[in-house]
Design a protein around this motif. Structure first.
Motif, PDB file in Angstrom:
ATOM      1  N   ALA A  49      14.319 -42.217   6.052  1.00 57.33           N
ATOM      2  CA  ALA A  49      15.371 -43.149   6.444  1.00 57.33           C
ATOM      3  C   ALA A  49      15.588 -44.218   5.371  1.00 57.33           C
ATOM      4  CB  ALA A  49      15.026 -43.802   7.782  1.00 57.33           C
ATOM      5  N   VAL A  52      17.512 -42.783   2.396  1.00 58.31           N
ATOM      6  CA  VAL A  52      18.949 -42.625   2.662  1.00 58.31           C
ATOM      7  C   VAL A  52      19.671 -43.959   2.495  1.00 58.31           C
ATOM      8  CG1 VAL A  52      20.657 -42.094   4.436  1.00 58.31           C
ATOM      9  CG2 VAL A  52      18.659 -40.626   4.143  1.00 58.31           C
ATOM     10  N   VAL A  53      19.131 -45.017   3.082  1.00 60.07           N
ATOM     11  CA  VAL A  53      19.774 -46.325   2.974  1.00 60.07           C
ATOM     12  C   VAL A  53      19.775 -46.809   1.521  1.00 60.07           C
ATOM     13  CG1 VAL A  53      19.679 -48.747   3.699  1.00 60.07           C
ATOM     14  CG2 VAL A  53      19.187 -46.936   5.341  1.00 60.07           C
ATOM     15  N   ALA A  70      27.668 -47.276   6.847  1.00 58.70           N
ATOM     16  CA  ALA A  70      26.742 -46.139   6.877  1.00 58.70           C
ATOM     17  C   ALA A  70      25.292 -46.613   6.873  1.00 58.70           C
ATOM     18  CB  ALA A  70      27.003 -45.221   5.682  1.00 58.70           C
ATOM     19  N   GLY A  71      24.978 -47.615   6.048  1.00 59.91           N
ATOM     20  CA  GLY A  71      23.614 -48.129   6.010  1.00 59.91           C
ATOM     21  C   GLY A  71      23.198 -48.748   7.326  1.00 59.91           C
ATOM     22  N   VAL A  74      22.492 -45.958   9.888  1.00 62.05           N
ATOM     23  CA  VAL A  74      21.175 -45.335   9.703  1.00 62.05           C
ATOM     24  C   VAL A  74      20.083 -46.222  10.285  1.00 62.05           C
ATOM     25  CG1 VAL A  74      19.486 -44.583   7.996  1.00 62.05           C
ATOM     26  CG2 VAL A  74      21.903 -44.008   7.693  1.00 62.05           C
ATOM     27  N   ALA A  75      20.181 -47.537  10.017  1.00 57.80           N
ATOM     28  CA  ALA A  75      19.179 -48.460  10.557  1.00 57.80           C
ATOM     29  C   ALA A  75      19.234 -48.498  12.079  1.00 57.80           C
ATOM     30  CB  ALA A  75      19.408 -49.855   9.984  1.00 57.80           C
ATOM     31  N   VAL A  77      20.089 -46.144  14.105  1.00 60.15           N
ATOM     32  CA  VAL A  77      19.506 -44.916  14.654  1.00 60.15           C
ATOM     33  C   VAL A  77      17.991 -44.907  14.466  1.00 60.15           C
ATOM     34  CG1 VAL A  77      19.414 -42.405  14.375  1.00 60.15           C
ATOM     35  CG2 VAL A  77      21.622 -43.581  14.377  1.00 60.15           C
ATOM     36  N   ALA A  78      17.521 -45.445  13.359  1.00 63.96           N
ATOM     37  CA  ALA A  78      16.086 -45.410  13.060  1.00 63.96           C
ATOM     38  C   ALA A  78      15.276 -46.249  14.043  1.00 63.96           C
ATOM     39  CB  ALA A  78      15.845 -45.889  11.630  1.00 63.96           C
ATOM     40  N   GLU A  90      10.735 -49.758  12.839  1.00 61.56           N
ATOM     41  CA  GLU A  90      11.869 -49.781  11.912  1.00 61.56           C
ATOM     42  C   GLU A  90      12.798 -50.952  12.281  1.00 61.56           C
ATOM     43  OE1 GLU A  90      12.169 -48.001   9.324  1.00 61.56           O
ATOM     44  OE2 GLU A  90      10.649 -46.444   9.651  1.00 61.56           O
ATOM     45  N   PRO A  91      13.610 -51.394  11.334  1.00 57.08           N
ATOM     46  CA  PRO A  91      13.745 -50.968   9.947  1.00 57.08           C
ATOM     47  C   PRO A  91      12.559 -51.424   9.108  1.00 57.08           C
ATOM     48  CG  PRO A  91      15.733 -52.097  10.703  1.00 57.08           C
ATOM     49  CD  PRO A  91      14.638 -52.389  11.707  1.00 57.08           C
ATOM     50  N   ILE A  95      14.319 -49.841   4.224  1.00 56.83           N
ATOM     51  CA  ILE A  95      15.617 -50.018   4.871  1.00 56.83           C
ATOM     52  C   ILE A  95      16.057 -51.476   4.785  1.00 56.83           C
ATOM     53  CG2 ILE A  95      16.829 -49.937   7.085  1.00 56.83           C
ATOM     54  CD1 ILE A  95      15.295 -47.481   7.813  1.00 56.83           C
TER      55      ILE A  95
END
Length: 389
Positions: A49, A52-53, A70-71, A74-75, A77-78, A90-91, A95
């Protein structure tokens, strides 16, 4: 090749490479710490994760708004994936670092509403991290403290240059308004110059009508030409005066003769500095319209002021004024050693005012370092066709 743009591109590439190295180091550190404390493959999700970020952060320049969205996605969802999957909170640091870059970049460059939305999204991620199961002694999760600090740093880093750029734009706008005011003040002198000529020719026409009636047509034609010249001159000066807030006030005379230009250059000399002035030799070539004469004077004065302020080490200054059939060219050069303190970021706003005035009259301005040493300012100003005798 545009040297400032080339240097800016190289600087961006270098900063992205450095940022990639930092991202890689943070990811490796996180993987090591999670593997050491949690064991097994718990580090894989957090590093995936985070990678990706971080990758999105490196590609942010292509589309900053969508990269930030998008970043943040991702955070978002994480956080629940880690919570319900029994994974480290997370994050994580990777991230958080990637989001800091994305949020800071968005706050700095995007329009106000978009920047505010991205900043709010980052704050929402920080708030969502409160659901992390690992907390400090006073009840705030460590991951929340980490992401909160990153969010605050990102907003501050984005707002500071944004506010500075806004202040510079406001200052440049003020310079342009001041230059328009100066042109408005000079309008009276321009009109007086041309209207006086019309009055004189009208008086002469009255005398001619009494003594030589056959020459009245020629006198009237001269009045018509003078009136056309007056209208054209007023159009050129008023062309820039579109701001209804402009006022009036006192100003220097608009008709700066070559003799006044010589006085200006003479006052600038001294202190071990040699100043050379080249003017057109023919008196007819220096019979410029008032608005052209005042602009030539202004360009020379501003250029000499910049040399005194930014290149006091210059020992030879050359001021050249040349007249072609349809234009006057002013060039001011100095021999200040390279590197000069006058980098583009420290030029100030004198050039803004000069460029505003020249463009209002249909001219051009170029300013920059010379190939060998020193600085050069070159201004070209068209001479109205009716003024060329």
């Amino acid at each position: 090749m545009n040297v400032p743009e080339w240097l800016a591109g190289r600087a961006r590439n270098a900063s992205d490479i450095g940022l990639a190295v930092v991202f890689a180091a943070v990811l490796a550190f996180c993987a090591y710490r999670i593997a050491d404390s949690w064991g097994g493959g718990y580090w894989q999700f957090s590093c995936a994760a985070g990678a990706v970020v971080c990758l999105i952060a490196l590609l942010r320049r292509r589309e900053r708004a969508w990269a930030a969205i998008a970043g943040l996605a991702v955070a978002a969802v994480a956080i629940p994936a880690a919570l319900f999957g029994g994974l480290p909170a997370e994050p994580g640091p990777a991230i958080a670092l990637g989001l800091s870059v994305l949020v800071g970049s968005a706050v700095r460059t995007l329009p106000v509403r978009s920047a505010g939305a991205v900043a709010a999204g980052g704050l929402a991620v920080v708030a969502a991290s409160l659901f992390s199961s690992r907390t400090l002694a006073f009840g705030v999760p460590a991951v929340t403290m980490l992401n909160g600090a990153g969010w605050l740093a990102a907003v501050a880093a984005g707002l500071a240059p944004r506010l500075l750029a806004a202040r510079r734009r406001a200052a440049a706008d003020k310079v342009r308004r001041d230059e328009r005011l100066a042109l408005a003040r000079e309008l009276h002198d321009v009109v007086a110059h041309h209207v006086t000529g019309i009055v004189l020719q009208a008086q002469a026409a009255q005398l001619v009508a009494r003594k030589r009636p056959e020459q009245v047509d020629a006198s009237l034609a001269g009045i018509e030409v003078a009136g056309s010249e007056a209208l054209a001159a007023m159009r050129r000066v008023v062309g820039l005066l579109r701001d209804e807030r402009l006022g009036a006030g006192g100003a220097d005379p608009a008709t700066h003769s070559p003799e006044r230009l010589e006085d200006l250059v003479e006052r600038f000399g001294g202190d071990g500095r040699t100043v050379r002035l080249r003017l057109p030799g023919d008196a007819e070539e220096t019979a410029w319209p008032p608005e052209v004469a005042s602009t030539v004077y202004r360009v020379v004065r501003e250029s000499l002021t910049n040399i005194a302020r930014h290149a006091p080490q210059a020992r030879t200054v050359t001021v050249g004024v040349t007249r072609e059939r349809d234009a006057v060219t002013v060039e001011v050069t100095d021999d200040a050693p390279r590197p000069s303190a006058r980098s583009p970021r420290h030029r100030g706003y004198g050039l803004v005012g000069m460029r505003e005035r020249l463009e209002a009259l249909g001219g051009t301005l170029r300013a920059g370092p010379r190939e060998d040493a020193g600085w050069a300012v070159r201004a070209t100003l068209p001479v109205p066709a009716r003024e060329r005798r």
